[in-house]
Write a protein that holds these residues in place. Sequence first.
Motif, short mmCIF file in Angstrom:
data_model
loop_
_atom_site.label_atom_id
_atom_site.label_comp_id
_atom_site.label_asym_id
_atom_site.label_seq_id
_atom_site.Cartn_x
_atom_site.Cartn_y
_atom_site.Cartn_z
N VAL A 209 1.60 -1.61 -0.21
CA VAL A 209 2.03 -1.51 1.06
C VAL A 209 0.87 -2.03 2.35
N PRO A 210 1.27 -2.96 3.11
CA PRO A 210 0.04 -3.58 4.13
C PRO A 210 -0.70 -2.43 4.75
N VAL A 211 -1.88 -2.81 4.90
CA VAL A 211 -2.92 -1.95 5.76
C VAL A 211 -2.91 -2.21 7.25
N ASN A 212 -3.56 -1.28 8.03
CA ASN A 212 -3.60 -1.44 9.50
C ASN A 212 -4.92 -2.16 9.85
N GLU A 213 -5.17 -2.12 11.00
CA GLU A 213 -6.56 -3.02 11.44
C GLU A 213 -7.98 -2.22 10.74
N TYR A 214 -7.76 -1.06 10.63
CA TYR A 214 -9.00 -0.52 9.55
C TYR A 214 -8.94 -0.61 8.26
N TYR A 215 -8.01 -1.42 7.58
CA TYR A 215 -7.89 -1.90 6.30
C TYR A 215 -7.53 -0.41 5.47
N LYS A 216 -6.73 0.50 6.15
CA LYS A 216 -6.17 1.84 5.48
C LYS A 216 -4.59 1.56 5.73
N ILE A 217 -4.11 2.37 4.58
CA ILE A 217 -2.74 2.01 4.29
C ILE A 217 -1.91 2.41 5.64
N ASP A 218 -0.87 1.57 6.05
CA ASP A 218 -0.06 1.62 7.23
C ASP A 218 0.85 2.63 6.89
N ILE A 219 1.02 4.00 7.63
CA ILE A 219 1.67 4.86 7.08
C ILE A 219 3.46 4.51 7.51
N LYS A 220 3.55 3.80 8.84
CA LYS A 220 4.56 3.35 8.91
C LYS A 220 5.64 2.32 7.87
N GLU A 221 4.40 1.43 7.56
CA GLU A 221 4.87 0.49 6.70
C GLU A 221 4.97 1.26 5.29
N LEU A 222 4.49 2.44 5.09
CA LEU A 222 4.75 3.01 3.92
C LEU A 222 6.47 3.40 3.94
N GLU A 223 6.54 4.12 4.78
CA GLU A 223 7.98 4.44 4.76
C GLU A 223 8.98 3.41 4.78
N HIS A 224 8.68 2.35 5.49
CA HIS A 224 9.58 1.05 5.40
C HIS A 224 9.60 0.60 3.81
N SER A 225 8.42 0.47 3.25
CA SER A 225 8.33 0.33 1.83
C SER A 225 9.08 1.00 1.00
N PHE A 226 9.19 2.44 1.05
CA PHE A 226 9.83 3.38 0.18
C PHE A 226 11.38 3.19 0.49
N SER A 227 11.58 3.00 1.56
CA SER A 227 13.32 2.83 2.10
C SER A 227 13.62 1.53 1.25
N LEU A 228 12.94 0.38 1.51
CA LEU A 228 13.49 -0.79 0.96
C LEU A 228 13.63 -0.66 -0.62
N ALA A 229 12.50 0.01 -1.07
CA ALA A 229 12.46 0.33 -2.69
C ALA A 229 13.59 1.08 -3.03
N GLN A 230 14.16 2.10 -2.35
CA GLN A 230 15.50 2.76 -2.60
C GLN A 230 16.53 1.85 -2.55
N SER A 231 16.61 1.08 -1.33
CA SER A 231 17.56 0.34 -1.32
C SER A 231 17.98 -0.80 -2.44
N LYS A 232 16.64 -0.95 -3.24
CA LYS A 232 16.83 -2.05 -4.38
C LYS A 232 16.94 -1.25 -5.50
N GLY A 233 17.26 0.04 -5.58
CA GLY A 233 17.55 0.77 -6.77
C GLY A 233 16.24 1.22 -7.63
N LEU A 234 15.23 1.05 -7.13
CA LEU A 234 13.75 1.67 -7.60
C LEU A 234 13.79 3.08 -7.46
N HIS A 235 13.19 3.71 -8.47
CA HIS A 235 12.77 5.01 -8.35
C HIS A 235 11.38 5.29 -8.13
#
Length: 479
Positions: A209-235
């Motif tokens: 998951v991409p990080v924000n300007e402080y090099y911390k995991i970007d929470i919005k990107e996290l939600e996006h990555s989760f949805s994308l994973a689900q749409s690809k059939g990943l658990h």
Amino acid sequence: MQKLESTSILNHVYDTQKFRKTGHELIDTLANYLEDVTTNKDQPVIPYTNPEEELEYWKQDFASNSDISDVFKNIINRSIHVHHPRNMGHQVAVPAPISALTGLISDLLSNGTGVYEMGIASNAIEKIITDFVSKKIGFTSNASGFLTSGGTLANLTALLASRKTKAPNDVWNNGTNEKLAILVSEEAHYCIDRAARIMGLGDEGIIKVPVNEYYKIDIKELEHSFSLAQSKGLHVIAVIGCACSTATGSYDNLKELANFATKHDIWFHVDGAHGAAVVFSNQYKHLINGIEHADSVAIDFHKMLMTPALNTALLFKNADDAYSTFAQKAQYLWESQNTREWYNSGKRTFECTKFMMSIKVYSILKTYGTEVFEENVDHLYKMARVFAKMLEDRTDFELFMTPEANIVNFRYIQSENGDLNTLNSNIRKRLLESGKFYIVQTTINDNLYLRTTLMNPLTTEQDLLELLEEINIIALTSH
Ligand SMILES: Cc1ncc(COP(=O)(O)O)c(C=O)c1O
């Protein structure tokens, strides 16, 4: 009946007089070494030689009749000196000498510790140490943990536990055709990627998951990555928080990650190999707010907690999770196969035989009190802030970012041709060859930075000033 005679060589091996004499000499050698290396800053931190030369040296030594006391001295002289105040490279503890002495007990007694009978004292002490850390984290009495050989192994073990708990089927017993995945910041240590590959998750299952300007995991990107994973059939089975990341020392927002994990019913693991040591510090523990909601936490004692490597605590919020990770039968080890007793630590660890790790931590706490870890962490973090300020105040250097931990990245920026990467790479090479300071390097966004981790409480502000002066001299003579 015929009596079995031991050979003369074997008699020598276990000769206690020889052990006593060589041991006393070795302690004297090590004490002299410590005295010298911590006070005489003019001697190199690292006696760098190229690998082929070093190999040749030891080939010749192996073929010679050198005395073991000389061999000991040569090993010491030809190694990096982590106690040297100008050692500021990697995240390796500067071992408390008392802990190293306890290591000698571990090596001589060689109590395998995975089984209670083969680690009577060390298993009991291990429970005390891990309960102590669990309590600091804020876990309840339902928690339980153990010590294992390094953060890499602890992270793998935690992820195996996450699979046991969160995968839709019992992969441990039945294998799976399901596509499993984990979510982790792109800044995570490479061992998370390695663990996931060992578990068969492959490229697709390690979602960075991409990080924000402080090099911390970007929470919005996290939600996006989760949805994308689900749409690809990943658990998705787990999300991992970095506390802190290796390259920049950035702490992910653990509270937000905990909420995310609860919302999606996935495992929350905190890789606190380096930075979860702030759990001991009143001043800095806010950096890991939310850690108490993690399902599992890894903390290396051999990083900021003054213990020789390897020595890692892996703590589980729910003790049952730890026991189910490696559910296996071993008739030759355990009387009862299905019970969950704390004192047979091998039921929960990857290792069967392991060092008596607990006693190395225990000796520090018993000798100096529980405040010693707090003092060390506070000192190292303060020093990083002093160094960062020093860099900010100069025009010839650029600080990469204000440090949250004790990891400070920077670069020299006065270059005639503008090629800062080559200049800084050459600076680091020259420092390594001279051995005057030990620092490392890292590349962030295609820029090469000089990287220091301030691990040594004996490093002073003067050492940091002199590091910058030395870099200045190298840079000026590099043109
Ligand atoms: C954040 C992080 N996790 C894990 C590790 C690996 O730990 P170990 O070297 O104890 O296996 C490191 C090592 O530097 C680290 O910085």
